[in-house]
Design a protein around this motif. Sequence first.
Motif, mmCIF file in Angstrom:
data_model
loop_
_atom_site.group_PDB
_atom_site.id
_atom_site.type_symbol
_atom_site.label_atom_id
_atom_site.label_comp_id
_atom_site.label_asym_id
_atom_site.label_seq_id
_atom_site.Cartn_x
_atom_site.Cartn_y
_atom_site.Cartn_z
ATOM 1 N N TRP A 76 26.779 46.330 10.718
ATOM 2 C CA TRP A 76 25.479 46.679 10.961
ATOM 3 C C TRP A 76 24.552 45.113 10.970
ATOM 4 O O TRP A 76 23.803 45.168 12.205
ATOM 5 C CB TRP A 76 24.675 47.660 10.198
ATOM 6 C CG TRP A 76 23.312 47.774 10.398
ATOM 7 C CD1 TRP A 76 22.116 47.499 9.602
ATOM 8 C CD2 TRP A 76 22.610 48.420 11.539
ATOM 9 N NE1 TRP A 76 21.234 47.749 10.208
ATOM 10 C CE2 TRP A 76 21.241 48.248 11.400
ATOM 11 C CE3 TRP A 76 22.891 48.983 12.792
ATOM 12 C CZ2 TRP A 76 20.309 48.814 12.282
ATOM 13 C CZ3 TRP A 76 22.223 49.327 13.559
ATOM 14 C CH2 TRP A 76 20.725 49.227 13.636
ATOM 15 N N GLN A 77 24.843 44.211 10.287
ATOM 16 C CA GLN A 77 24.176 43.207 10.306
ATOM 17 C C GLN A 77 24.321 42.303 11.516
ATOM 18 O O GLN A 77 23.593 41.868 12.162
ATOM 19 C CB GLN A 77 24.536 42.330 8.960
ATOM 20 C CG GLN A 77 24.251 42.973 7.716
ATOM 21 C CD GLN A 77 22.891 43.688 7.729
ATOM 22 O OE1 GLN A 77 21.644 42.888 8.235
ATOM 23 N NE2 GLN A 77 22.915 44.826 7.279
ATOM 24 N N VAL A 78 26.002 42.485 11.993
ATOM 25 C CA VAL A 78 26.230 41.717 13.181
ATOM 26 C C VAL A 78 25.634 42.376 14.309
ATOM 27 O O VAL A 78 25.254 41.974 15.378
ATOM 28 C CB VAL A 78 27.752 41.693 13.271
ATOM 29 C CG1 VAL A 78 28.226 41.051 14.741
ATOM 30 C CG2 VAL A 78 28.250 41.088 12.086
ATOM 31 N N TRP A 79 25.759 43.910 14.243
ATOM 32 C CA TRP A 79 25.240 44.652 15.490
ATOM 33 C C TRP A 79 23.563 44.440 15.569
ATOM 34 O O TRP A 79 23.231 44.344 16.908
ATOM 35 C CB TRP A 79 25.394 45.998 15.410
ATOM 36 C CG TRP A 79 24.868 46.925 16.507
ATOM 37 C CD1 TRP A 79 24.172 47.977 16.396
ATOM 38 C CD2 TRP A 79 25.447 46.930 17.828
ATOM 39 N NE1 TRP A 79 23.833 48.445 17.841
ATOM 40 C CE2 TRP A 79 24.632 47.758 18.314
ATOM 41 C CE3 TRP A 79 26.429 46.236 18.496
ATOM 42 C CZ2 TRP A 79 24.922 48.228 19.898
ATOM 43 C CZ3 TRP A 79 26.585 46.388 19.996
ATOM 44 C CH2 TRP A 79 25.848 47.472 20.413
ATOM 45 N N ARG A 80 23.027 44.284 14.667
ATOM 46 C CA ARG A 80 21.568 43.936 14.801
ATOM 47 C C ARG A 80 21.192 42.546 15.563
ATOM 48 O O ARG A 80 20.362 42.438 16.441
ATOM 49 C CB ARG A 80 20.883 44.013 13.424
ATOM 50 C CG ARG A 80 20.681 45.063 12.608
ATOM 51 C CD ARG A 80 20.240 44.827 11.348
ATOM 52 N NE ARG A 80 18.911 44.060 11.201
ATOM 53 C CZ ARG A 80 18.248 43.923 10.097
ATOM 54 N NH1 ARG A 80 18.717 44.069 9.107
ATOM 55 N NH2 ARG A 80 16.929 43.150 10.214
ATOM 56 N N ASN A 81 22.228 41.552 15.612
ATOM 57 C CA ASN A 81 21.965 40.474 16.087
ATOM 58 C C ASN A 81 22.434 40.472 17.506
ATOM 59 O O ASN A 81 21.802 39.920 18.379
ATOM 60 C CB ASN A 81 22.737 39.463 15.537
ATOM 61 C CG ASN A 81 22.173 38.817 14.291
ATOM 62 O OD1 ASN A 81 20.943 38.920 13.969
ATOM 63 N ND2 ASN A 81 22.877 38.330 13.121
ATOM 64 N N VAL A 82 23.545 41.414 17.897
ATOM 65 C CA VAL A 82 24.000 41.604 19.061
ATOM 66 C C VAL A 82 23.006 42.309 20.022
ATOM 67 O O VAL A 82 22.474 42.127 21.023
ATOM 68 C CB VAL A 82 25.285 42.559 18.881
ATOM 69 C CG1 VAL A 82 25.376 43.098 20.499
ATOM 70 C CG2 VAL A 82 26.180 42.043 18.322
ATOM 71 N N ARG A 83 21.971 43.001 19.393
ATOM 72 C CA ARG A 83 21.059 43.821 20.029
ATOM 73 C C ARG A 83 20.021 42.906 20.399
ATOM 74 O O ARG A 83 19.081 43.120 21.278
ATOM 75 C CB ARG A 83 20.577 45.029 19.113
ATOM 76 C CG ARG A 83 21.463 46.077 18.896
ATOM 77 C CD ARG A 83 20.843 47.203 18.013
ATOM 78 N NE ARG A 83 19.581 47.807 18.264
ATOM 79 C CZ ARG A 83 18.897 48.845 17.667
ATOM 80 N NH1 ARG A 83 19.152 49.094 16.647
ATOM 81 N NH2 ARG A 83 17.928 49.387 18.237
ATOM 82 N N THR A 84 19.543 41.965 19.651
ATOM 83 C CA THR A 84 18.625 40.897 20.135
ATOM 84 C C THR A 84 19.185 39.904 21.231
ATOM 85 O O THR A 84 18.461 39.106 21.867
ATOM 86 C CB THR A 84 18.210 40.064 18.901
ATOM 87 O OG1 THR A 84 19.325 39.256 18.435
ATOM 88 C CG2 THR A 84 17.735 40.913 17.927
ATOM 89 N N GLY A 85 20.352 39.993 21.759
ATOM 90 C CA GLY A 85 20.949 38.994 22.683
ATOM 91 C C GLY A 85 22.028 38.274 22.406
ATOM 92 O O GLY A 85 22.573 37.418 23.158
ATOM 93 N N ARG A 86 22.224 38.059 20.997
ATOM 94 C CA ARG A 86 23.351 37.309 20.394
ATOM 95 C C ARG A 86 24.585 37.928 20.754
ATOM 96 O O ARG A 86 25.043 39.028 20.848
ATOM 97 C CB ARG A 86 23.002 36.947 18.854
ATOM 98 C CG ARG A 86 21.806 36.135 18.614
ATOM 99 C CD ARG A 86 21.756 36.174 17.001
ATOM 100 N NE ARG A 86 20.524 35.297 16.839
ATOM 101 C CZ ARG A 86 20.729 33.949 16.334
ATOM 102 N NH1 ARG A 86 21.850 33.444 16.141
ATOM 103 N NH2 ARG A 86 19.557 33.188 15.887
ATOM 104 N N GLN A 87 25.661 36.834 21.006
ATOM 105 C CA GLN A 87 26.925 37.247 21.377
ATOM 106 C C GLN A 87 27.832 36.129 20.561
ATOM 107 O O GLN A 87 27.565 35.072 20.153
ATOM 108 C CB GLN A 87 27.375 36.943 22.835
ATOM 109 C CG GLN A 87 26.447 38.166 23.679
ATOM 110 C CD GLN A 87 26.658 37.902 25.100
ATOM 111 O OE1 GLN A 87 27.643 37.162 25.518
ATOM 112 N NE2 GLN A 87 26.068 38.787 26.051
#
Length: 359
Positions: A76-87
């Motif tokens: 979830w911590q990774v997915w939260r960053n993915v949702r902000t545009g990080r990859q």
Amino acid sequence: MTNAGLRRLVADSGEQRSWVSLRTDLVTALLGVWFGIGLMIDAWAHTNLTELETFFTPWHAAFYSGFAAVSGWIIWQVWRNVRTGRQGLAAVPMGYLAGLVAIPAFAAFGLVDMIWHTVLGIETSIDILFSPSHLGLIVTMMLIITTPLRSAWTAPDVGERPTLGRLLPALVGLAFATTLVSLFLSYGDALQYGPMGIVQAFSDVEQGPSADRLAAAMVISNVVTLAPVLLLVRRWRLPFGSVTLMYAVGVLMPGAQTAFENLPILLTFVVAGLVSDLLIRWLRPSGARRGAYWAFAGLSAFATWSLYLAVASVTAGRLPDVPELWTGAPIVAGLLGLALGALFLPNALVTAEAGAERA
């Protein structure tokens, strides 16, 4: 998702990786506690319930549900960053990459473990500690539950003198990782001995290998308990209570394996942690103070195993019959601690704090 879409998702978007908050690390550590206690329950069952015949037990349910909880949180911590545009790596918080990679590996070893037990049965003896599937599970589990330690290692808000509250997630994660090591070295775990067993083992060097086994177990347990502390002392000026906390967690695994029948010995290690905290306050060991670091390593080990033999003797009502063993064993422990200190810190580190003091 198409292959092109997957490639876009894993391609690094280039942002600098960020750190999570203390609260996030604390949740990671607490879910790791669930994971670790689940393993302790399973270890107790394998040690005390010889009639286990299936992989699908309440003990495995407690263990694997802890894995699901902590893994879901990390993802979830990774997915939260993915949702902000990080990859790619930019989406993975600092300190969380090894734990993230270990999640699918742990799941794979869990599947192998289920097949292994279904085909070959359930181990209830020392063979459980050498099962390839179990070794894979334990290594990947260590990577997952030490995530808060890696997160704090270079976090900008920790500093050289962290408070106990700030360092708590890292301490808990490393302490539970230490219990995993003690579990898989439990054939040489001195914390599983009861007071009378300790006194009897050091009372007879002629009949049987009891004295040899206890002496070897003390060496193994000395390294297992002291090495994580020396790692932390090399990195930080540990706040008071850190070692007591780590040793209190460390006795849970041997306690679970022995159904806490050797409680005086387990409590002795908690007291030894308090003594080590007092030594840290007195000596102020650190990576920049090599002499103090070496002194702490030797004195901490000497005090711990002196208490171990003293409490065993008082509880059993007599001293071991071989004075060379009960007087010399703590000295051996202290010398081994000193050797570990020299190995961990052969030369003093030049830190910003040390440089400021010299200036």
